[in-house]
Design a protein around this motif. Structure first.
Motif, PDB file in Angstrom:
ATOM      1  N   TYR A 716      -3.761   7.445  -3.409  1.00 14.31           N
ATOM      2  CA  TYR A 716      -3.436   8.215  -4.894  1.00 14.31           C
ATOM      3  C   TYR A 716      -2.137   9.300  -4.356  1.00 14.31           C
ATOM      4  O   TYR A 716      -2.128  10.007  -3.849  1.00 14.31           O
ATOM      5  CB  TYR A 716      -4.669   9.135  -5.181  1.00 14.31           C
ATOM      6  N   ILE A 717      -1.286   9.018  -5.683  1.00 13.52           N
ATOM      7  CA  ILE A 717       0.294   9.259  -5.275  1.00 13.52           C
ATOM      8  C   ILE A 717       1.002  10.151  -7.191  1.00 13.52           C
ATOM      9  O   ILE A 717       0.529   9.628  -7.513  1.00 13.52           O
ATOM     10  CB  ILE A 717       1.420   8.428  -5.170  1.00 13.52           C
ATOM     11  N   ASP A 718       0.625  11.643  -6.846  1.00 15.94           N
ATOM     12  CA  ASP A 718       1.004  12.026  -8.330  1.00 15.94           C
ATOM     13  C   ASP A 718       0.408  12.072  -9.606  1.00 15.94           C
ATOM     14  O   ASP A 718       1.023  11.094 -10.641  1.00 15.94           O
ATOM     15  CB  ASP A 718       2.670  11.531  -7.832  1.00 15.94           C
ATOM     16  N   GLY A 719      -0.877  12.404  -9.746  1.00 17.95           N
ATOM     17  CA  GLY A 719      -1.896  11.980 -10.399  1.00 17.95           C
ATOM     18  C   GLY A 719      -2.276  10.603 -10.890  1.00 17.95           C
ATOM     19  O   GLY A 719      -3.117  10.550 -12.171  1.00 17.95           O
ATOM     20  N   GLU A 720      -2.157   9.666 -10.092  1.00 20.48           N
ATOM     21  CA  GLU A 720      -2.290   8.357 -10.192  1.00 20.48           C
ATOM     22  C   GLU A 720      -2.294   7.182  -9.110  1.00 20.48           C
ATOM     23  O   GLU A 720      -2.506   7.770  -7.847  1.00 20.48           O
ATOM     24  CB  GLU A 720      -1.036   7.257 -11.469  1.00 20.48           C
ATOM     25  N   TRP A 721      -3.792   6.037  -8.891  1.00 21.52           N
ATOM     26  CA  TRP A 721      -4.271   5.699  -8.083  1.00 21.52           C
ATOM     27  C   TRP A 721      -2.580   3.849  -7.970  1.00 21.52           C
ATOM     28  O   TRP A 721      -2.873   3.583  -9.348  1.00 21.52           O
ATOM     29  CB  TRP A 721      -5.345   5.381  -8.603  1.00 21.52           C
ATOM     30  N   GLY A 722      -3.208   3.386  -7.640  1.00 17.23           N
ATOM     31  CA  GLY A 722      -2.619   2.524  -7.152  1.00 17.23           C
ATOM     32  C   GLY A 722      -2.243   1.290  -5.742  1.00 17.23           C
ATOM     33  O   GLY A 722      -2.710   2.102  -4.416  1.00 17.23           O
ATOM     34  N   THR A 723      -1.892   0.628  -5.400  1.00 13.83           N
ATOM     35  CA  THR A 723      -2.454   0.118  -4.401  1.00 13.83           C
ATOM     36  C   THR A 723      -0.814  -0.588  -3.232  1.00 13.83           C
ATOM     37  O   THR A 723       0.148   0.255  -3.530  1.00 13.83           O
ATOM     38  CB  THR A 723      -2.336  -1.296  -5.329  1.00 13.83           C
ATOM     39  N   VAL A 724      -1.061  -0.589  -2.619  1.00 17.95           N
ATOM     40  CA  VAL A 724       0.036  -0.800  -1.163  1.00 17.95           C
ATOM     41  C   VAL A 724       0.338  -2.731  -0.963  1.00 17.95           C
ATOM     42  O   VAL A 724      -0.874  -3.280  -1.129  1.00 17.95           O
ATOM     43  CB  VAL A 724      -0.781  -0.450   0.278  1.00 17.95           C
ATOM     44  N   CYS A 725       1.832  -2.554  -0.666  1.00 17.43           N
ATOM     45  CA  CYS A 725       2.251  -3.869  -0.595  1.00 17.43           C
ATOM     46  C   CYS A 725       1.910  -3.992   0.869  1.00 17.43           C
ATOM     47  O   CYS A 725       2.263  -3.553   1.510  1.00 17.43           O
ATOM     48  CB  CYS A 725       3.486  -4.057  -1.361  1.00 17.43           C
ATOM     49  N   ASP A 726       1.983  -5.620   1.391  1.00 16.37           N
ATOM     50  CA  ASP A 726       1.456  -5.585   2.751  1.00 16.37           C
ATOM     51  C   ASP A 726       2.626  -6.130   3.202  1.00 16.37           C
ATOM     52  O   ASP A 726       2.636  -6.604   4.883  1.00 16.37           O
ATOM     53  CB  ASP A 726       0.644  -6.815   2.813  1.00 16.37           C
ATOM     54  N   ASP A 727       3.714  -6.403   2.258  1.00 15.92           N
ATOM     55  CA  ASP A 727       4.928  -6.200   3.270  1.00 15.92           C
ATOM     56  C   ASP A 727       4.989  -4.863   4.776  1.00 15.92           C
ATOM     57  O   ASP A 727       5.227  -4.111   3.991  1.00 15.92           O
ATOM     58  CB  ASP A 727       6.555  -5.172   2.612  1.00 15.92           C
ATOM     59  N   GLY A 728       5.563  -5.563   5.996  1.00 16.71           N
ATOM     60  CA  GLY A 728       5.265  -4.881   6.935  1.00 16.71           C
ATOM     61  C   GLY A 728       4.350  -4.013   7.153  1.00 16.71           C
ATOM     62  O   GLY A 728       3.514  -3.137   8.012  1.00 16.71           O
ATOM     63  N   TRP A 729       3.040  -4.530   6.514  1.00 19.93           N
ATOM     64  CA  TRP A 729       1.138  -3.970   6.769  1.00 19.93           C
ATOM     65  C   TRP A 729       0.848  -4.479   8.065  1.00 19.93           C
ATOM     66  O   TRP A 729       1.163  -5.370   8.782  1.00 19.93           O
ATOM     67  CB  TRP A 729       1.034  -4.428   5.693  1.00 19.93           C
ATOM     68  N   SER A 730       0.229  -3.339   8.805  1.00 21.82           N
ATOM     69  CA  SER A 730      -0.220  -3.977  10.123  1.00 21.82           C
ATOM     70  C   SER A 730      -0.974  -3.225  10.603  1.00 21.82           C
ATOM     71  O   SER A 730      -1.268  -1.742   9.844  1.00 21.82           O
ATOM     72  CB  SER A 730       1.692  -3.718  10.907  1.00 21.82           C
ATOM     73  N   SER A 731      -1.929  -3.142  11.930  1.00 21.29           N
ATOM     74  CA  SER A 731      -3.463  -2.255  12.249  1.00 21.29           C
ATOM     75  C   SER A 731      -2.323  -0.876  12.917  1.00 21.29           C
ATOM     76  O   SER A 731      -3.775  -0.138  12.499  1.00 21.29           O
ATOM     77  CB  SER A 731      -3.653  -2.535  13.712  1.00 21.29           C
ATOM     78  N   LEU A 732      -1.156  -0.869  12.717  1.00 24.50           N
ATOM     79  CA  LEU A 732      -0.923   0.755  12.640  1.00 24.50           C
ATOM     80  C   LEU A 732      -1.524   1.772  11.343  1.00 24.50           C
ATOM     81  O   LEU A 732      -1.600   2.742  10.956  1.00 24.50           O
ATOM     82  CB  LEU A 732       0.467   1.232  13.445  1.00 24.50           C
ATOM     83  N   GLY A 733      -0.978   0.824  10.197  1.00 21.43           N
ATOM     84  CA  GLY A 733      -1.255   1.647   9.247  1.00 21.43           C
ATOM     85  C   GLY A 733      -2.345   1.973   9.025  1.00 21.43           C
ATOM     86  O   GLY A 733      -2.795   2.263   8.075  1.00 21.43           O
TER      87      GLY A 733
END
Length: 808
Positions: A716-733
């Motif tokens: 949730y950012i600035d009044g809207e929900w959105g998704t997260v792209c998996d570029d760079g996505w890891s177990s730390l995130g």
């Protein structure tokens, strides 16, 4: 509608009100019909009207009795008028002629007459009214022509006799299905059941009792008697075993039920539902037997598991079970979920060594000894060592609701055709006719277009194209229906009626026998007086979950205003055509007696006829919460706990890519393109009581159970929900997300939209790189908000746990 109408979601599919539409209606307050045999007396209405041969003979006998009281000259001058007046009972507009549109008003004794005709009859034949009517007020006016004819006039002069016979507006297309200016077929509904929690299926036992059984996604099946009363004791309750959740749109759960064709003799019923075995999700096909002590309940201890199939993801679960005329059980599975059928080189649907993405056919007859099922000897891949012998057809994505055509009632033309709605990926929804051994194209093809272009160009595929496909501007999740073969609405015979879960459209296809093509017509709810008959309504809840036939072949559909397995907003509707009914007595059924041991709960309809289209037309509002609890007939649901507020995964049968996702603070997001329909009416839900969300808040859009939670990450950012792209996505995130949600352990980070695509949202974060110690993803390194170079096929997800897990 509901106890609190603000919680309701009504959908009125109608054009803006224009000129008054014709409203044929008989004195029994029902539509006219085509007499099965010619009429001898009221011949003007022999093709279409309100009299059958029995009533025609009764009017003839009355004519003889009355005319016997006339002298010779009066008979010669007035017999024709006497016949005309008597025969208006047979007019398709009899209810209007006798001021009988409303059952609560008294019926006139003389039909409404036009002024000029009335004066003509008054001058020559006013004595016949003494014999026709016992209305003393009318007789008292006999010597005053003006008052006499004013008394016999109608407020609506369009319907007065005999001018209505020449009224083009009233007689054009009389007896045909009404259509609006845009060609949208105008139909009506009868409410059959309500207060249901996501009713996913309605079936009958084909045993002559004309009971019907409605299954809820949570794992409850209810028995309804022919008078629509429900039995208090469930027919089946496996809710403890069924895997589902209160999240809106969770596709798992109790998905299908079918009675064995010889149920009357063997008492066998088959069900299709989601289960979790350890941490593995499966679909299960089980057999139950009727209880020897109660014909309205299954023996819960009789369950035998016929087949289980591992589900690699929690969406695309299929769910249909059918018995064909060949006596075999047909099972319809999804492709395994996620997006784009990413399993293996060509996907599950094209891989004949797996049962996912297939139509299966097995023989469960005579299975009390030996194997639980056998392979039919003519199954198409029986001798292919690389194929599973259960496969009947392949190349399907997620067929949601299929049906066998009963065939044209007289000729049986079309009997046995297998129609299916197959939910699409990004662009198209399709309707298929499934045949043995055929390849239906997924993932090479979506509708008529290529999805996997390389695979699509492979000439060896030899795939079958759908009979119809529609783009996502019309709807994003097809719900397959039935070819109407019932008795009560003869004009619908041969019409394949289906819908769309997301847009709420009702649609139809009609085969052109000359060309073999299928012609599309949209279905709208009747406007004006079209549905002004006792017990009929012209509105329904948006999310069309399933269609059904009763034992007599009449058509129904199930929809809800809140697509959550625990929200008691589901309603079952019967489809009615008011342009023409079957002749009286033709569709009469005599149900066999049912021994009832449970309390009967009378049916109380709650829906109302809507007479006006709102101006301006309201826009569709997205759903914002998933209420808890309740059984059929329960009151207003409690506001859910904050953990469940605003979690809106995709609808049942479709498919994670098409979820309706809410905006924060109880305000619904704008509808997707194509969601708004002409004349729709939807009621707002009560405002959410959830606390305001903070930037960086996260949620998971799939599942939570047994100390674990997993799903697509939404931020949730600035009044809207959105998704997260998996570029760079890891177990730390993933660790940051899990900790925000209260889970101390990360099982793994998920990529490639494993838990579905959030296509209705923007991608808000890309290139996220965390140290694992941040409080929110916004504190991690990332690209600018809303800036990305990826698609929803790369939506990131996580698997969190409250306990340390070695592997998952």
């Amino acid at each position: 509608m509901r106890g609190v109408r603000g919680a309701a979601l009504a959908l009125l599919l109608a054009a803006a009100l224009g000129p008054a539409r014709p409203h044929p209606q008989c004195l029994d307050f029902k539509p006219p019909f085509r007499p099965p045999r010619g009429l001898a007396f009221c011949r003007r209405y022999a093709e279409f009207g309100c009299c059958d041969l029995r009533r025609d003979r009764a009017l003839l006998q009355r004519f003889y009795r009355l005319s016997a009281r006339l002298d010779g000259p009066t008979y010669a001058a007035c017999a024709g008028h006497l016949q005309d007046l008597l025969c208006q009972e047979c007019s398709p507009y009899a209810a209007h002629l006798y001021d009988a549109e409303d059952p609560s008003t008294p019926v006139r004794t003389i039909p409404g007459l036009c002024q000029d005709y009335c004066l003509q009859v008054w001058q020559k034949c006013r004595s016949i009214f003494h014999y026709l009517s016992g209305d003393q007020e009318l007789i008292a006016l006999e010597n005053n022509a003006a008052k006499f004819c004013r008394y016999l006039s109608l407020e609506d002069t369009d319907y007065c006799f005999p001018h209505l016979l020449a009224n083009q507006n009233l007689n054009q297309n009389l007896g045909l299905v009404t259509a609006d200016a845009e060609g949208c077929l105008q139909l009506c509904l009868t409410e059959v059941a309500n207060g249901l929690c996501n009713p996913v299926a309605m079936v009958h036992a084909n045993d002559g009792t004309h009971r019907f059984f409605i299954a809820e996604q949570v794992g409850l099946v209810w028995t309804y008697l022919p008078n629509r009363s429900r039995l208090e004791k469930p027919f089946l309750n496996i809710s403890e075993a069924v895997l589902t959740s209160p999240w809106e749109g969770d596709e798992r759960g109790f998905l299908g039920i079918v009675f064995h064709p010889k149920f009357k003799f063997n008492g066998k019923v088959y069900v299709y539902y989601s289960v979790q075995v350890h941490y593995e999700e499966r679909i299960r096909i089980s057999e139950f037997r009727i209880s020897p002590a109660d014909m309205n309940a299954l023996d819960h201890g009789s369950e035998r598991i016929i087949l289980e199939i591992e589900e690699p993801a929690s969406n695309h679960n299929g769910g249909e079970l059918l018995f064909g005329d060949d006596g075999y059980l047909y099972i319809f599975t999804g492709d395994g979920g996620m997006a784009g059928d990413p399993f293996g080189t060509f996907g599950n649907a094209q891989n004949k060594s797996t049962l996912l993405g297939k139509v299966l056919r097995i023989d469960v007859n005579n299975n009390d000894r030996g194997p639980l099922y056998r392979i039919p000897p003519d199954n198409p891949f029986l001798n292919d060592p690389k194929a599973r012998p259960e496969i009947y057809a392949y190349g399907v994505r997620n067929m949601w609701r299929c049906s066998f055509d009963r065939g044209e009632p007289r000729t049986k033309e079309g009997k046995g055709r297998l129609f299916c709605g197959d939910v699409g990926q990004n662009k198209y929804e399709e309707i298929d006719i499934v045949e043995k051994g055929k390849n239906y194209g997924w993932r090479a093809r979506e509708g008529f277009s290529c999805y996997d272009k390389k695979l699509c160009m492979n000439s060896s595929m030899d795939d079958v194209l759908p009979i119809y496909a529609y783009p996502h501007k019309m709807g994003k999740s097809v719900t397959g229906g039935y070819v109407y073969r019932g008795c009560e609405s003869p004009n619908l015979n041969g019409l394949y009626i289906f819908g769309d879960f997301m847009s709420g459209r009702l649609m139809s296809l009609k085969e052109d026998h000359a060309t073999g093509d299928w012609q599309y017509s949209e279905i709208c709810m009747g406007t004006g007086q079209t549905c002004m008959f006792p017990g009929l309504i012209n509105n329904y809840y948006q999310y069309i979950i399933s269609f059904a036939e009763d034992e007599a072949g009449e058509l129904y559909f199930m929809s809800t205003g809140v697509p959550s397995a625990t929200a008691p907003h589901g309603v079952v509707y019967k489809v009615v055509d008011t342009s023409r009914r079957a002749p009286p007595g033709k569709c009469r059924i005599e149900p066999l007696p049912v021994k009832v041991k449970s309390k009967r709960i009378p049916f109380v309809p709650k829906e109302k006829l809507i007479m006006k289209t709102p101006t301006p037309r309201p826009r569709l509002r997205a759903v914002t919460e998933a209420p808890w609890g309740g059984r059929p007939g329960s009151g207003t649901p409690r506001t859910p706990a904050g953990d469940w507020v605003a979690q809106v995964p995709p609808p049942p049968g479709n498919r994670s890519r098409t979820s309706t996702t809410p905006a924060p603070n109880g305000r619904a997001s704008k509808p997707r393109k194509g969601a708004e329909r002409r004349g729709q009416r939807r009621k707002k839900k009560p405002p959410s009581t959830a606390p305001p969300l903070q930037n960086g808040a996260v949620r998971l859009m799939q599942h939570q159970n047994h100390g674990q939670s997993w799903g697509r990450v939404e931020v949730y950012i600035d009044g809207e929900w959105g998704t997260v792209c998996d570029d760079g996505w890891s177990s730390l995130g993933a660790a940051v997300v899990c900790r925000q949600l209260g889970f101390p352990y990360v099982v793994r980070a998920s990529k490639k939209a494993e838990f579905g695509e959030g296509t209705s949202l923007r991608i808000l974060l890309d290139d996220v790189q965390c140290s694992g110690q941040e409080k929110t993803l916004l504190e991690c390194a990332h690209a600018d908000i809303g800036t990305h170079n990826c698609s929803h096929e790369e939506d990131a997800g996580v698997v969190c746990s409250r306990e340390e897990v070695a592997e998952w």
